[in-house]
Motif scaffolding. Structure first.
Motif, short mmCIF file in Angstrom:
data_model
loop_
_atom_site.label_atom_id
_atom_site.label_comp_id
_atom_site.label_asym_id
_atom_site.label_seq_id
_atom_site.Cartn_x
_atom_site.Cartn_y
_atom_site.Cartn_z
N GLN A 111 0.82 -1.20 0.00
CA GLN A 111 0.00 0.00 0.00
C GLN A 111 0.86 1.26 0.00
N LEU A 112 0.33 2.33 -0.57
CA LEU A 112 0.94 3.65 -0.40
C LEU A 112 0.67 4.04 1.05
N MET A 113 1.73 4.17 1.84
CA MET A 113 1.59 4.28 3.29
C MET A 113 2.51 5.37 3.82
N PHE A 114 2.08 6.02 4.89
CA PHE A 114 2.84 7.13 5.48
C PHE A 114 3.07 6.86 6.96
N SER A 115 4.31 7.15 7.39
CA SER A 115 4.70 6.91 8.78
C SER A 115 5.35 8.15 9.35
N LYS A 116 5.18 8.38 10.64
CA LYS A 116 5.87 9.51 11.29
C LYS A 116 7.14 9.05 11.98
N GLU A 117 7.47 7.78 11.83
CA GLU A 117 8.71 7.27 12.43
C GLU A 117 9.88 7.59 11.51
N ALA A 118 11.01 7.90 12.09
CA ALA A 118 12.18 8.30 11.30
C ALA A 118 12.60 7.19 10.33
N ASP A 119 12.92 7.60 9.13
CA ASP A 119 13.39 6.68 8.10
C ASP A 119 14.44 7.45 7.30
N GLU A 120 15.67 7.15 7.54
CA GLU A 120 16.76 7.93 6.94
C GLU A 120 16.97 7.62 5.47
N GLU A 121 16.47 6.47 5.02
CA GLU A 121 16.75 6.06 3.65
C GLU A 121 15.94 6.88 2.65
N ASP A 122 16.54 7.16 1.50
CA ASP A 122 15.81 7.81 0.43
C ASP A 122 14.73 6.87 -0.09
N GLY A 123 13.62 7.45 -0.52
CA GLY A 123 12.54 6.65 -1.08
C GLY A 123 12.71 6.44 -2.57
N ASN A 124 11.73 5.79 -3.20
CA ASN A 124 11.82 5.47 -4.63
C ASN A 124 10.74 6.17 -5.45
N LEU A 125 10.20 7.26 -4.90
CA LEU A 125 9.16 8.00 -5.62
C LEU A 125 9.75 9.22 -6.33
N ALA A 126 9.10 9.64 -7.40
CA ALA A 126 9.50 10.85 -8.11
C ALA A 126 8.28 11.40 -8.85
N LEU A 127 8.38 12.65 -9.28
CA LEU A 127 7.34 13.25 -10.11
C LEU A 127 7.88 13.44 -11.51
N LYS A 128 7.54 12.51 -12.38
CA LYS A 128 8.00 12.58 -13.77
C LYS A 128 7.33 13.76 -14.45
N ASN A 129 8.10 14.50 -15.22
CA ASN A 129 7.60 15.71 -15.90
C ASN A 129 6.96 16.68 -14.93
N GLY A 130 7.29 16.56 -13.65
CA GLY A 130 6.79 17.51 -12.67
C GLY A 130 5.43 17.19 -12.10
N TYR A 131 4.75 16.12 -12.56
CA TYR A 131 3.38 15.87 -12.05
C TYR A 131 3.03 14.41 -11.90
N LEU A 132 3.74 13.52 -12.59
CA LEU A 132 3.30 12.12 -12.68
C LEU A 132 4.07 11.29 -11.64
N LEU A 133 3.36 10.76 -10.65
CA LEU A 133 4.03 10.04 -9.56
C LEU A 133 4.52 8.68 -10.04
N THR A 134 5.82 8.45 -9.85
CA THR A 134 6.44 7.20 -10.30
C THR A 134 7.07 6.46 -9.13
N VAL A 135 7.24 5.15 -9.32
CA VAL A 135 7.99 4.30 -8.39
C VAL A 135 9.15 3.72 -9.19
N ASP A 136 10.36 3.97 -8.75
CA ASP A 136 11.54 3.53 -9.49
C ASP A 136 11.44 3.92 -10.97
N GLY A 137 10.87 5.11 -11.22
CA GLY A 137 10.79 5.63 -12.59
C GLY A 137 9.59 5.16 -13.38
#
Ligand code: NAG
Ligand code: NAG
Ligand code: NAG
Ligand code: NAG
Ligand code: NAG
Length: 176
Positions: A111-137
């Motif tokens: 699931q797309l999930m959100f946590s308030k616990e610290a997570d130092e690692e970078d995630g794998n999400l991005a906004l392609k062309n500034g608007y399109l949500l991607t996972v690993d591109g």
């Protein structure tokens, strides 16, 4: 919506249709919506099969999941994307306190999930062309699936029969 109905054509040339053609990487405080169309529109109300997205904690659990929400909502969460993670300000369990909630990193079938616990690692999400949500591109793989309390919730590559494919767009204004 049948799986075959999402429009898979999203050539990079269509990026010119983005309302954020030059500020692509600077979009902050955006809303998220699901839509069956890949190209962006200047007005999110015009997106095909558009649904607003909201944080959801049906059983007051520590982590938020994401559901679609129709007209009549009180407010919608706004997001930033930093170091591959979405972040949003939200109230803690049972409405106590306000915290930064970051996305937890997408895995297939999760699931797309959100946590308030610290997570130092970078995630794998991005906004392609500034608007399109991607996972690993990849922009194709988001799914709307049956969830708790008969709500529809967001999975990355959800594989239950209740799931239908969708795109997720970052938008500046609510579609309704
Ligand atoms: C957007 O981000 C780019 C690269 O980080 C930066 O050069 C530019 O000044 C920013 N534009 C605005 C309007 O903040
Ligand atoms: C988008 O379009 C809808 C429907 O036509 C309209 O009500 C709304 O004001 C528009 N929003 C913006 C930000 O222009
Ligand atoms: C997103 O970033 C902007 C600029 O840094 C900030 O003003 C805003 O509060 C942030 N929004 C969220 C939801 O974190
Ligand atoms: C569905 O996804 C889950 C989580 O990744 C996985 O364990 C399961 O094997 C998948 N089922 C099918 C039918 O692909
Ligand atoms: C959430 O992400 C922001 C931006 O990357 C980071 O500064 C903050 O430490 C993160 N918070 C948690 C609780 O992971």
């Amino acid at each position: 919506m049948h799986p075959s109905t999402i429009l898979t054509l999203c050539l990079t040339g269509l990026a010119a249709a983005s309302p954020y053609p030059r500020q692509a990487s600077n979009l902050t405080n955006f809303l998220l919506v699901t839509t069956s169309q890949c190209p962006s529109t200047a007005n999110s109300s015009a997106l095909a099969d558009v649904s607003a997205l909201s944080l959801f904690d049906p059983y007051y659990q520590a982590n938020y999941i994401i559901r679609t929400i129709g007209p009549g909502y009180g407010s919608l969460p706004r997001f930033n994307l930093t170091s591959g993670d979405l972040g949003s300000l939200a109230s803690g369990p049972h409405g106590v306190g306000t915290f930064v909630y970051n996305s937890t990193g997408e895995v297939e079938g999760g699931q797309l999930m959100f946590s308030k616990e610290a997570d130092e690692e970078d995630g794998n999400l991005a906004l392609k062309n500034g608007y399109l949500l991607t996972v690993d591109g990849e922009e194709e793989g988001w799914t709307i699936c049956g969830g708790p309390l008969d709500e529809e919730v967001i999975y990355w590559k959800g594989n239950s029969t209740s799931c239908t494919p969708t795109y997720i767009h970052a938008v500046a204004d609510a579609p309704y």
